[in-house]
Design an enzyme around this catalytic site. Structure first.
Site: not given
Lengths: 82, 757
Positions: B487-488, B490, B531, B713, B715-716
């Site tokens: 989704i990004g 990976s 990841t 990580g 993503g958020e």
């Protein structure tokens, strides 16, 4: 041995802010907590506080995680994310 | 290096200067060409022989009892092969997460929001399916509804769930309400803290629910055979989640279901659950043919999860030297139609960027007649940061302190207690603050007429279960199979870590996302974990392979394996009596030395590293229209180690842009009768490239000691600071502080007008 710290709502069931438990792993610790504080387990289930934080690391579904003499444990809810 | 060892702090700013050959470099992603050339296969692209099209009938009412459903007319319409309603699904338990999932997929006795699924049709064409669904006759008994927190919490409010008793209140209430849970975190004595303060600021904030805004609507194709087995092609953030959730809703054993992951056109948390797969599966079972369901954009807005709106009251005290002495927070978060944990997460995050001896944080999770919440990058944290960092900004202004210096003065470090109890592990908040302070952006004078804002953001990051299989091919290439949808970027990250471990050119590694029967169980991609956790599994499998490769070399050389090292992709004989054997030489001879080489690792990843971001923005505000223009924006974020810096930057930029949308424009507009009035991108405005400057990035690398390469990580957390950053910047530009989002032109103009008058 581990020091278990209780949150505000958990203290209503334990009456103390923390307790020292002689347990080799999380499963043994939870068993002893249930014996010490009979209403705590139901509260943890009710509030979905089924995770633990050991020395700052949140573990979502613990059982056999080892505890040391200096372990600091918090009973917390599992996290979700995006 | 074992999986618990990590490199020393690199501080490479993502430029690959950390001593690694592949980690930290920027190869073109393996799936890039397919995506830009339109060859990547999404779920909606799939067409099977004999495939039917499904259409879901949705409630026009926000709260109503279903009196009856008559499908007779629909079932007789042209092309119709199957019609189903909630009665075709297993009975849901009376309460709990399983009920919430089952009743989100399709309503049972009541509909709980406009757009709630009620029935579904499978027909030969989409048009026939839609026409038949609209011919289903549903009789509703409308019930009073609640659409916002204040109404839902008011005395005498219509109660959505008759059996919802508030958790976390002692004694527990005996009467139901819309407050699902109360959460409290407490330390010290807040009144003492206010007594120690020289200034106290108290404000109330509100944020609106927003959608994740993924471009690809939910889509799936399901083919059920006569033996009762189903194959699902679906777009999701986790195909094992699709399998287990679909099985739960249908009451099936998971072994009946195989899920093949399609490419995903954005998720951002919104695809960590399911809506349509069980419906398509039941239609397919009933019709005996494959069924495709593709949600319309309108359905995506009306029926899939938003991030919650909130009301937050903050009271913060500080001494004249900038020391924050205490904070008291009251938070209420929308949960949508079913209870969740939004407020609990908000409570855990709200003061996390600050060291406090005294705090009292109380949160309430509130249900209302809207679609149930679903995660959106760092769920609940943006609203919490908006409240706290707005007040902190005001304190800095009142004290005449630089806002970054104030935050540095109150910055937590490793070993300090978090607001929710445990102590912080190694974190990079201070590094991020210093990175922004030292950035070209912050060191550049603010242009006349503009305002500047800074703010912080925190998110936990999580680990969970992941699996990976790495196979070495006979020509010396490798295939890396994982269970995490890409989704990004990976795929590229997995390939880079495998390349680093094996000493293999990253372009000789093919990363593959395996289906539920190809690779081991892997949790949904959430919490910035892919990841970190799946990467950890890849590394572990590669280390297993390196041991195997050394053994094969030892067999070839007829020596002890301890004499063989793995160096830069080759087996090297320690005593130097043999010429090195490359990976390709070993795999080419594999049949003669024991057979093909492959390794699998499955693990429950421990030690996720918390993430922090600090951001700064310059804005201008049109005093005639109220329009806010973002002139310059810089984000610094602790990535731990940036495996592929370009995709780290992409995640940082994406998070910022979505946060900008939340801050400036996005909101759901409901009519009084509970229907969403802006279910499309024309009326629900997300930022587009032409709205924004290039988002400048500073990758901070404070390695996570629990990951073999230090990954945290990424993503958020990037979505967290923009809300307070822009509110603070607008306040700086205009002198008017607006505490209700979004900062849309009408709201800003009203605030400016009110201030003038």
């Amino acid at each position: 041995m581990a020091v278990v710290h209780f949150s505000t709502d958990q203290r209503q069931h334990t009456g103390v802010t923390e307790v020292v438990i002689d347990a080799a792993n999380v499963r043994a610790l939870v068993r002893q907590l249930s014996e010490l504080y009979p209403s705590l387990n139901a509260h943890l289930v009710e509030t979905s506080s089924t995770a633990v934080a050991i020395d700052g690391e949140i573990i979502p579904d613990p059982m056999l995680e080892e505890l040391t003499a200096t372990s600091e444990v918090h009973l917390v809810r599992p996290l979700a994310g995006g | 290096m074992s999986t618990t060892e990590a490199p020393a702090s690199t501080g490479t700013n993502g430029n690959g200067a950390s001593g690694y050959r592949w980690v930290g470099t920027r190869p073109v992603r393996h799936d890039g060409l397919d995506k830009v050339a339109g060859k990547a296969r999404y779920a909606a692209d799939l067409n099977l022989p004999g495939m039917l099209h499904g259409h879901i009938l949705r409630s026009p009412h926000p709260h109503a009892r279903i009196v009856s459903i008559d499908t007779t007319k629909a079932a007789a319409m042209p092309g119709v092969k199957a019609v189903i309603t909630g009665a075709d699904f297993p009975e849901a338990p009376p309460k709990g997460a399983t009920r919430n999932l089952m009743c989100t997929v399709i309503a049972r006795d009541k509909v709980l929001y406009s757009g709630h699924a009620v029935a579904a049709v499978a027909a030969s064409t989409r048009r026939e399916a839609k026409a038949a669904a609209e011919a289903i006759e549903v009789t509703y008994e409308q019930l009073p509804h609640v659409l916002n927190i204040a109404d839902a919490m008011a005395d005498g409010a219509p109660v959505i769930h008759d059996n919802l008793l508030t958790r976390g209140v002692d004694p527990r209430p005996t009467e139901p309400s819309n407050v699902a849970a109360r959460t409290v975190y407490e330390r010290g004595d807040v009144e003492q803290g206010f007594g120690e303060a020289d200034i106290v600021i108290e404000r109330e904030f509100s944020t609106q629910a927003v959608h994740q805004g993924y471009i690809e609507p939910h889509a799936c194709v399901v083919d059920c055979d006569q033996e009762g087995k189903a194959v699902i092609w679906a777009s999701s953030q986790g195909h094992f989640m699709v399998r287990s959730s679909t099985a739960t809703v249908l009451g099936w054993d998971t072994s009946r279901i195989k899920v093949i992951p399609a490419e995903i056109g954005g998720g951002f948390g919104g695809k960590t659950t399911i809506y349509i797969e069980p419906v398509a599966a039941l239609l397919s079972t009933k019709a005996g043919r494959p069924v495709k369901i593709v949600m319309s954009r309108e359905d995506v807005f009306r029926a899939t999860g938003p991030a919650p709106g909130s009301i937050i009251k903050m009271k913060v005290g500080a001494r004249n030297d900038g020391t924050i002495t205490t904070a008291k927070a009251w938070l209420a978060y929308e949960n949508g139609a079913f209870q969740g944990i939004a407020a609990m997460l908000g409570c855990m995050c709200v003061v996390s960027a600050y060291t406090l001896d005294h705090l009292y944080v109380e949160g309430f999770d509130v249900v209302l007649n809207r679609p149930v919440n679903v995660a959106y990058r760092a769920p609940s944290a943006p609203a919490a940061a908006f409240a706290m960092d707005s007040v902190v900004d005001e304190i800095a202004a009142r004290l005449g302190m630089d806002p970054i210096d104030l935050r540095l003065h109150n910055c937590p470090s490793q070993g300090d207690p978090t607001p929710y109890g445990p102590k912080w592990p190694m974190i990079g908040l201070r590094d991020c603050l210093e990175a922004i302070r030292d950035s070209d952006h912050y060191q550049t004078a603010l242009p006349d007429g503009q305002g500047r804002g800074v703010a912080t953001g925190f998110w936990f990051n999580i680990g969970e279960a992941s699996s990976a299989t790495v196979n070495l091919n006979e020509n010396g290439t490798a295939t890396v199979i994982t269970g995490s949808p890409d989704i990004g970027g990976s795929r590229a990250s997995m390939a880079l870590m495998a390349a680093e471990e094996l000493g293999l050119d990253v372009h000789l590694i093919q990363p593959v996302v395996g289906d539920t029967e190809v690779v081991g169980f892997t949790d949904v991609t959430e919490g910035s974990r892919a990841t970190f956790a799946t990467g950890m599994a890849v590394v572990e499998a590669c280390r297993d392979l390196k041991t195997q490769l050394r053994k094969r070399a030892a067999k070839t050389w007829d020596c002890d394996v301890e004499e063989v090292e793995w160096v830069d992709g080759s087996a090297v004989h320690g005593p130097g009596e043999q010429e090195p054997l490359t990976l390709a030489a070993i795999t080419g001879n594999a049949k003669r030395t024991g057979g093909p080489l492959g390794a699998t690792a499955s693990l429950n990843a421990r030690g996720a590293g918390p993430a922090f971001s600090v951001q700064v923005a310059d804005v201008s505000v049109d005093s005639e229209t109220g329009r806010v223009t973002v002139e310059r924006y810089t984000t610094a974020q602790d990535a731990g180690t940036a495996i592929h810096p370009s995709y780290v930057e992409g995640q940082m930029q994406g998070g910022v842009v979505q946060g900008i949308g939340w801050a400036l424009n996005e909101e759901y507009i409901y009519s009084d009768d509970g229907n969403l009035e802006n279910p499309g991108f024309l009326d629900y405005r997300i930022p587009v490239a032409s709205d924004l400057p290039m988002i400048e990035t500073v990758i901070v690398e404070v390695p996570n000691p629990s990951h073999p390469y230090g990954v945290r990580g990424v993503g958020e957390v990037g979505i967290v600071p923009p809300l307070p950053v822009l509110a603070n910047a607008v306040a700086d530009a205009t002198g008017v502080r607006i505490s209700d989002l979004p900062l849309s032109p009408p709201r800003v103009l009203d605030a400016l007008t009110a201030a003038e008058s």
